[in-house]
Motif scaffolding. Structure first.
Motif, mmCIF file in Angstrom:
data_model
loop_
_atom_site.group_PDB
_atom_site.id
_atom_site.type_symbol
_atom_site.label_atom_id
_atom_site.label_comp_id
_atom_site.label_asym_id
_atom_site.label_seq_id
_atom_site.Cartn_x
_atom_site.Cartn_y
_atom_site.Cartn_z
ATOM 1 N N GLY A 305 -27.495 -8.270 5.193
ATOM 2 C CA GLY A 305 -28.445 -8.909 6.108
ATOM 3 C C GLY A 305 -27.955 -9.032 7.535
ATOM 4 O O GLY A 305 -28.604 -9.694 8.357
ATOM 5 N N GLU A 307 -28.061 -6.957 9.869
ATOM 6 C CA GLU A 307 -29.003 -6.368 10.831
ATOM 7 C C GLU A 307 -30.119 -7.348 11.185
ATOM 8 O O GLU A 307 -30.520 -7.463 12.358
ATOM 9 C CB GLU A 307 -29.566 -5.046 10.287
ATOM 10 N N ASP A 308 -30.632 -8.085 10.202
ATOM 11 C CA ASP A 308 -31.693 -9.063 10.473
ATOM 12 C C ASP A 308 -31.154 -10.263 11.243
ATOM 13 O O ASP A 308 -31.777 -10.734 12.199
ATOM 14 C CB ASP A 308 -32.336 -9.526 9.167
ATOM 15 N N ARG A 312 -31.974 -11.680 15.068
ATOM 16 C CA ARG A 312 -32.332 -13.071 15.381
ATOM 17 C C ARG A 312 -31.381 -13.683 16.414
ATOM 18 O O ARG A 312 -31.775 -14.559 17.191
ATOM 19 C CB ARG A 312 -32.329 -13.915 14.111
ATOM 20 N N ARG A 337 -32.220 -4.538 14.521
ATOM 21 C CA ARG A 337 -32.885 -4.819 13.234
ATOM 22 C C ARG A 337 -33.044 -3.564 12.384
ATOM 23 O O ARG A 337 -32.948 -3.610 11.156
ATOM 24 C CB ARG A 337 -34.253 -5.452 13.487
#
Length: 471
Positions: A305, A307-308, A312, A337
Motif C-alpha cells: 500500500g 503507493e496509495d 495521500r 498512486r
C-alpha cells in the motif's frame, strides 16, 4: 586574461563603457555572466556593477538608444534593469553588507569594488571584467575563481563560516552549483555547510525550494541530493526523504536502501525527460515506504500500500515545501498512486480489461507513467533489468493496440447522467450513478465498445433489469 574581443561582439558593453566614462564611474561586468564566459557556456543575462549609482548608469544606457528601451528601477534595492531582445541587463552600485545574527537581511551601504566583490558567495562568482578605458576587457580575479573552475571546485572567497552564517541560502546555492556544474565542494566550505545546516531554518521555504528545483533539474541530481544528505541540509526541510535511508535486517533478510534507490530512479528518469514534475514523481514514488514497512517471516520485508499512502502524503508535503498545489501536484500524486500498476501487467497473460483500466486511470499521463516505471527498474542484475524492460515494451505495444481500438485515454462515458435521466424519465438518484457505472464496467471488460449507440442499448437493458422500465 583579456575579453575585449568578446565584449566588442555585443553593443551593450560599448554603451555601458561610454555611459560610465561620461558619468565618471568605474564599471564592471560581474557575476554569472563572467563565470559562464570562463566556462565557455552561453549566458543571456548580464550584470553590471559600478562604483557609484547603478540606477543613474542604467538611465544613461537606456537614453543611448534611439528607440524606447523598457527600464525598471528598484530604488529600495538600488538596482535597475533593462529588458533587451538579447536578455535582461541589471545594474547595481558597489555595496558592502553587514548582518545581524537573527536575520539574513543585510544592512546595505555604498561600498568599493573590492568590498562588493568579496561579499560574493563563491570564487567562481567573484570575478569581474573591467569596462574602464585603461584596462578594458581585463579579467579581475582576486580570489582565484579561474583556478577553482579549472579544479572544478566550489569555494567561498572569504571564511566560509562567516559566508554561510551571514546568508544561509548560500549553503543551498553551493550544492546547487556543484550539482549543475558537476564540481566538488572545497573541504572547509563543506564543513562550514554541515556546521551551519540548522541556520537554513531562517530562510523562507520559497527560497529553499527554488534552489532545490534547480538541483533536481541538473544533469545528475542524485549528486546534489547526496551532498544535501551528507551535509544534513536535507534533514532541515525534507525529513520524509531522509527517512528513506537505511537498511533493516531480520533473520538475514534485508530490504534495499530506498533513499539510494530513489536517487537511482531519479537519475534514470532524467535520461528521458527534463520535466520537473516527472522528476518530482520519481522523488516521491516510494516516499511512504518507511510508513508501510513490515516484516513477514515467510516473505521478508513488505511495503504493501505504499503507493496509495504516498499519494495521500503528496499534498501535505507539497504544501509544506511551498510547491504548487494545482494540477502539477495532482499529476505527481497520480503517478505516485499508479506507479506499481504497469509493473503488475508485465506478464504474457495480461488482459485487455486491465489495460483499459490503466489507460482510463492514467489518461494523457500514461506515457510519463511508463517512463517512471522503466526508471524504477534498478536491479544490479543486468539480465533481470533487460528482461523487465523487454516486458515493458510488450505492455506498451498492447496499450497502443487497446488505445487505438477503444479510445480510453481520458475516458468520458459515452452517455451522460443527464441523458440517462432524460431517456428513462428519472430524477437525480443512486440509480443513475449505478447505470453509468455498469456501462463503464461493460466497456472496460470489453462487453461493448466505447461507443454511444451500444452504450444506449445497454442502458435500456440495465433499466429493465432494475425494474425502471417494463421488460
Amino acid at each position: 586574461m583579456n575579453f575585449s574581443e568578446h565584449l566588442n561582439q555585443n553593443d551593450i558593453f560599448r554603451r555601458v563603457a561610454e555611459a560610465s566614462a561620461h558619468l565618471g564611474l568605474r564599471s564592471y561586468v560581474v557575476g554569472g555572466y563572467v563565470r559562464d564566459l570562463v566556462l565557455g557556456r552561453s549566458s543571456k543575462d548580464i550584470d553590471f556593477m559600478c562604483e557609484g549609482s547603478g540606477i543613474e548608469l542604467a538611465k544613461a544606457v537606456a537614453a543611448s538608444y534611439d528607440s524606447h528601451v523598457p527600464l525598471s528601477i528598484f530604488k529600495n534595492f538600488g538596482t535597475a534593469m533593462l529588458k533587451l531582445e538579447e536578455g535582461e541587463i541589471e545594474f547595481v552600485g558597489a555595496r558592502k553588507e553587514s548582518y545581524q545574527r537573527d536575520s539574513r537581511k543585510p544592512i546595505v551601504e555604498d561600498g568599493t569594488f573590492r568590498e562588493d566583490i568579496e561579499r560574493r558567495d563563491f570564487t567562481i562568482n567573484a570575478m569581474a571584467i573591467s569596462l574602464s578605458k585603461e584596462n578594458y576587457g581585463d579579467l579581475i580575479d582576486s580570489f582565484g575563481g579561474v583556478k577553482d573552475i579549472q579544479k572544478k571546485m566550489i569555494r567561498t572567497p572569504l571564511d566560509p563560516e562567516i559566508t554561510f552564517s551571514d546568508d544561509p541560502l548560500r549553503m543551498m546555492r553551493a550544492i546547487r552549483f556543484a550539482s549543475q556544474l558537476e564540481f566538488d565542494i572545497d573541504a572547509d566550505t563543506f564543513h562550514a555547510i554541515s556546521t551551519h545546516a540548522s541556520r537554513l531554518q531562517i530562510i523562507s521555504m520559497e527560497r529553499v525550494i527554488v534552489e532545490l528545483n534547480k538541483i533536481i533539474l541538473s544533469p545528475k541530481p542524485s549528486y546534489g541530493f547526496k551532498l544535501l544528505f551528507a551535509s544534513k541540509l536535507l534533514h532541515e526541510f525534507f525529513p520524509e526523504m531522509v527517512d528513506l535511508q537505511g537498511v533493516d535486517s531480520v533473520d538475514d533478510k534485508s530490504h534495499k536502501d530506498n533513499f539510494y534507490h530513489t536517487l537511482q530512479v531519479l537519475d534514470n528518469v532524467c535520461q528521458t525527460t527534463d520535466n520537473l514534475w516527472l522528476r518530482w514523481a520519481a522523488i516521491m514514488h516510494d516516499i511512504a515506504k518507511p510508513a508501510t514497512k513490515r516484516f513477514n517471516k515467510k516473505v521478508g520485508w513488505t511495503f504493501h500500500g505504499h503507493e496509495d499512502k504516498g499519494a495521500r502524503m503528496t499534498p501535505a508535503i507539497f504544501k509544506r515545501l511551498k510547491l504548487p498545489l494545482d494540477e502539477r501536484m495532482k499529476y505527481v500524486q497520480k503517478l505516485v498512486r499508479l506507479h506499481l500498476r504497469p509493473i503488475a501487467l508485465v506478464k504474457d497473460e495480461v488482459t485487455d480489461s486491465a489495460l483499459r483500466r490503466l489507460l482510463m486511470d492514467a489518461g494523457d499521463d500514461i506515457d510519463d507513467l511508463m517512463k517512471l516505471c522503466r526508471a524504477d527498474v534498478t536491479s544490479k542484475n543486468n539480465r533481470k533489468v533487460k528482461r523487465y524492460l523487454e516486458n515493458f515494451d510488450k505492455v506498451e505495444r498492447k496499450l497502443a493496440e487497446v488505445e487505438e481500438k477503444d479510445h480510453l485515454r481520458n475516458f468520458q462515458p459515452p452517455i451522460s447522467g443527464e441523458e440517462i435521466m432524460n431517456s428513462l424519465d428519472l430524477k437525480p438518484s443512486k440509480a443513475v450513478g449505478e447505470i453509468k457505472e455498469e456501462i463503464k464496467e461493460a466497456i472496460l471488460e470489453g462487453k461493448i465498445e466505447n461507443e454511444h449507440q451500444q452504450a444506449k442499448e445497454l442502458m435500456f437493458i440495465i433499466a429493465q433489469k432494475k425494474g425502471i422500465l417494463p421488460k
